[in-house]
Write a protein that holds these residues in place. Structure first.
Motif, PDB file in Angstrom:
ATOM      1  N   GLU A   1       0.845  -1.192   0.000  1.00  0.00           N
ATOM      2  CA  GLU A   1       0.000   0.000   0.000  1.00  0.00           C
ATOM      3  C   GLU A   1       0.885   1.248   0.000  1.00  0.00           C
ATOM      4  N   TRP A   2       0.504   2.207  -0.833  1.00  0.00           N
ATOM      5  CA  TRP A   2       1.236   3.473  -0.930  1.00  0.00           C
ATOM      6  C   TRP A   2       0.229   4.587  -0.746  1.00  0.00           C
ATOM      7  N   GLN A   3       0.164   5.130   0.492  1.00  0.00           N
ATOM      8  CA  GLN A   3      -0.869   6.094   0.847  1.00  0.00           C
ATOM      9  C   GLN A   3      -0.280   7.227   1.687  1.00  0.00           C
ATOM     10  N   PRO A   4       0.503   8.115   1.067  1.00  0.00           N
ATOM     11  CA  PRO A   4       1.079   9.222   1.844  1.00  0.00           C
ATOM     12  C   PRO A   4       0.032  10.086   2.533  1.00  0.00           C
ATOM     13  N   GLU A   5      -1.080  10.349   1.851  1.00  0.00           N
ATOM     14  CA  GLU A   5      -2.124  11.177   2.457  1.00  0.00           C
ATOM     15  C   GLU A   5      -2.642  10.559   3.747  1.00  0.00           C
ATOM     16  N   ARG A   6      -2.813   9.262   3.748  1.00  0.00           N
ATOM     17  CA  ARG A   6      -3.291   8.572   4.954  1.00  0.00           C
ATOM     18  C   ARG A   6      -2.315   8.750   6.109  1.00  0.00           C
ATOM     19  N   PHE A   7      -1.027   8.647   5.815  1.00  0.00           N
ATOM     20  CA  PHE A   7      -0.010   8.852   6.854  1.00  0.00           C
ATOM     21  C   PHE A   7      -0.097  10.269   7.413  1.00  0.00           C
ATOM     22  N   TYR A   8      -0.103  11.267   6.539  1.00  0.00           N
ATOM     23  CA  TYR A   8      -0.140  12.652   7.006  1.00  0.00           C
ATOM     24  C   TYR A   8      -1.427  12.952   7.776  1.00  0.00           C
ATOM     25  N   ASP A   9      -2.543  12.420   7.316  1.00  0.00           N
ATOM     26  CA  ASP A   9      -3.802  12.646   8.033  1.00  0.00           C
ATOM     27  C   ASP A   9      -3.716  12.121   9.461  1.00  0.00           C
ATOM     28  N   ARG A  10      -3.067  10.970   9.604  1.00  0.00           N
ATOM     29  CA  ARG A  10      -2.946  10.353  10.937  1.00  0.00           C
ATOM     30  C   ARG A  10      -2.005  11.146  11.827  1.00  0.00           C
ATOM     31  N   VAL A  11      -0.932  11.682  11.255  1.00  0.00           N
ATOM     32  CA  VAL A  11       0.111  12.311  12.061  1.00  0.00           C
ATOM     33  C   VAL A  11      -0.167  13.788  12.339  1.00  0.00           C
ATOM     34  N   ILE A  12      -0.645  14.516  11.326  1.00  0.00           N
ATOM     35  CA  ILE A  12      -0.815  15.965  11.505  1.00  0.00           C
ATOM     36  C   ILE A  12      -2.258  16.424  11.308  1.00  0.00           C
ATOM     37  N   GLY A  13      -3.140  15.540  10.903  1.00  0.00           N
ATOM     38  CA  GLY A  13      -4.526  15.898  10.696  1.00  0.00           C
ATOM     39  C   GLY A  13      -4.824  16.258   9.253  1.00  0.00           C
ATOM     40  N   GLU A  14      -6.050  15.980   8.838  1.00  0.00           N
ATOM     41  CA  GLU A  14      -6.402  16.170   7.433  1.00  0.00           C
ATOM     42  C   GLU A  14      -6.327  17.631   6.999  1.00  0.00           C
ATOM     43  N   ASP A  15      -6.757  18.552   7.844  1.00  0.00           N
ATOM     44  CA  ASP A  15      -6.773  19.956   7.444  1.00  0.00           C
ATOM     45  C   ASP A  15      -5.365  20.466   7.164  1.00  0.00           C
ATOM     46  N   ARG A  16      -4.427  20.160   8.061  1.00  0.00           N
ATOM     47  CA  ARG A  16      -3.050  20.611   7.847  1.00  0.00           C
ATOM     48  C   ARG A  16      -2.451  19.904   6.633  1.00  0.00           C
TER      49      ARG A  16
ATOM     50  N   ILE B   1       7.445  18.356   5.332  1.00  0.00           N
ATOM     51  CA  ILE B   1       7.922  17.814   4.060  1.00  0.00           C
ATOM     52  C   ILE B   1       9.006  16.771   4.297  1.00  0.00           C
ATOM     53  N   ARG B   2       9.879  17.014   5.248  1.00  0.00           N
ATOM     54  CA  ARG B   2      10.952  16.060   5.529  1.00  0.00           C
ATOM     55  C   ARG B   2      10.411  14.691   5.959  1.00  0.00           C
ATOM     56  N   MET B   3       9.217  14.671   6.505  1.00  0.00           N
ATOM     57  CA  MET B   3       8.636  13.383   6.882  1.00  0.00           C
ATOM     58  C   MET B   3       8.491  12.453   5.687  1.00  0.00           C
ATOM     59  N   TRP B   4       8.369  13.022   4.486  1.00  0.00           N
ATOM     60  CA  TRP B   4       8.263  12.181   3.282  1.00  0.00           C
ATOM     61  C   TRP B   4       9.492  11.278   3.169  1.00  0.00           C
ATOM     62  N   HIS B   5      10.623  11.782   3.627  1.00  0.00           N
ATOM     63  CA  HIS B   5      11.841  10.967   3.670  1.00  0.00           C
ATOM     64  C   HIS B   5      11.961  10.213   4.997  1.00  0.00           C
ATOM     65  N   ASP B   6      11.845  10.949   6.093  1.00  0.00           N
ATOM     66  CA  ASP B   6      12.173  10.379   7.398  1.00  0.00           C
ATOM     67  C   ASP B   6      11.189   9.303   7.846  1.00  0.00           C
ATOM     68  N   ASN B   7       9.942   9.399   7.397  1.00  0.00           N
ATOM     69  CA  ASN B   7       8.907   8.429   7.784  1.00  0.00           C
ATOM     70  C   ASN B   7       8.377   7.670   6.579  1.00  0.00           C
ATOM     71  N   TRP B   8       9.182   7.608   5.536  1.00  0.00           N
ATOM     72  CA  TRP B   8       8.719   7.084   4.260  1.00  0.00           C
ATOM     73  C   TRP B   8       8.163   5.670   4.355  1.00  0.00           C
ATOM     74  N   ILE B   9       8.805   4.805   5.109  1.00  0.00           N
ATOM     75  CA  ILE B   9       8.365   3.409   5.163  1.00  0.00           C
ATOM     76  C   ILE B   9       6.974   3.295   5.774  1.00  0.00           C
ATOM     77  N   GLU B  10       6.581   4.266   6.592  1.00  0.00           N
ATOM     78  CA  GLU B  10       5.231   4.254   7.164  1.00  0.00           C
ATOM     79  C   GLU B  10       4.185   4.598   6.111  1.00  0.00           C
ATOM     80  N   MET B  11       4.590   5.298   5.053  1.00  0.00           N
ATOM     81  CA  MET B  11       3.673   5.594   3.952  1.00  0.00           C
ATOM     82  C   MET B  11       3.577   4.409   3.012  1.00  0.00           C
ATOM     83  N   ALA B  12       4.661   3.670   2.883  1.00  0.00           N
ATOM     84  CA  ALA B  12       4.727   2.508   1.986  1.00  0.00           C
ATOM     85  C   ALA B  12       4.466   1.239   2.791  1.00  0.00           C
TER      86      ALA B  12
END
Length: 206
Positions: free
Chosen positions: A16-31, A72-83
């Protein structure tokens, strides 16, 4: 028509590749929506998939937006959580095909460093008979050149290749070259296609 090799996309087919889902969980959908409206992170990731350095591209982009640098750095630092997680039924199908002697290839938009990282987390990414990774090929789907490179390397007539991908544009590009294709909308449908092609029995595809 006979199938001489089966080709899997990876994102949303095997993992599964869902970056939006990761960000929604960590920082909230609005942000998350505000950040994604400010900077096109998927376009940024395309640079990685074309072979630019994983960390360098993301950190360089982050530095252009100081107010959201850490996000933005989370795309790298937390990448495996998105994938994640692996799509286990698809993994079973891959291995079942190989156990029947059917060659299984990957054709994936993936960065050089991120793919190497993913291989340390998911053993099955080391099991393809051939892995065609866009970062190494310097071109991404659905550009015709990535399909041409695969054809030239494997030497199999395109009409004997069966390819599954979750994106219609990638499927259409392969079909235009004569490949047999399957739009991936879930492992159950993919399993049924493999049974219909007589590549797997119903039991093996379960």
């Amino acid at each position: 028509m006979t199938v001489d090799a089966v080709i899997f996309d990876i994102g949303n087919v095997l993992i599964e590749w869902q970056p939006e889902r990761f960000y929604d969980r960590v920082i909230g959908e609005d942000r998350r929506r505000a950040i994604f409206d400010t900077v096109d992170l998927h376009k940024m990731n395309d640079r990685v998939d074309r072979g630019e350095h994983f960390r360098d591209v993301i950190y360089e982009t982050a530095d252009q937006y100081p107010q959201i640098r850490d996000d933005i750095r989370m795309w790298h630092d937390n990448w495996i959580e998105m994938a994640s997680p692996a799509i286990e039924h698809s993994v079973r199908l891959m291995r079942a095909l190989q156990s029947k002697g059917v060659p299984v290839f990957a054709l994936t938009n993936f960065g050089v460093e991120s793919f190497a990282y993913a291989q340390t987390e998911y053993d099955f990414l080391n099991e393809f008979d051939r892995a065609y990774v866009s970062g190494h090929m310097k071109v991404i789907k659905p550009d015709a050149d990535i399909y041409a490179q695969l054809e030239a390397d494997c030497g199999i007539d395109p009409k004997h290749l069966l390819f599954t991908d979750d994106r219609l544009d990638n499927i259409e590009a392969a079909a235009a070259r004569g490949w047999q294709t399957h739009l991936f909308e879930g492992a159950t449908g993919w399993a049924a296609r493999l049974v219909a092609e007589e590549l797997l029995s119903k039991e093996a595809a379960a």
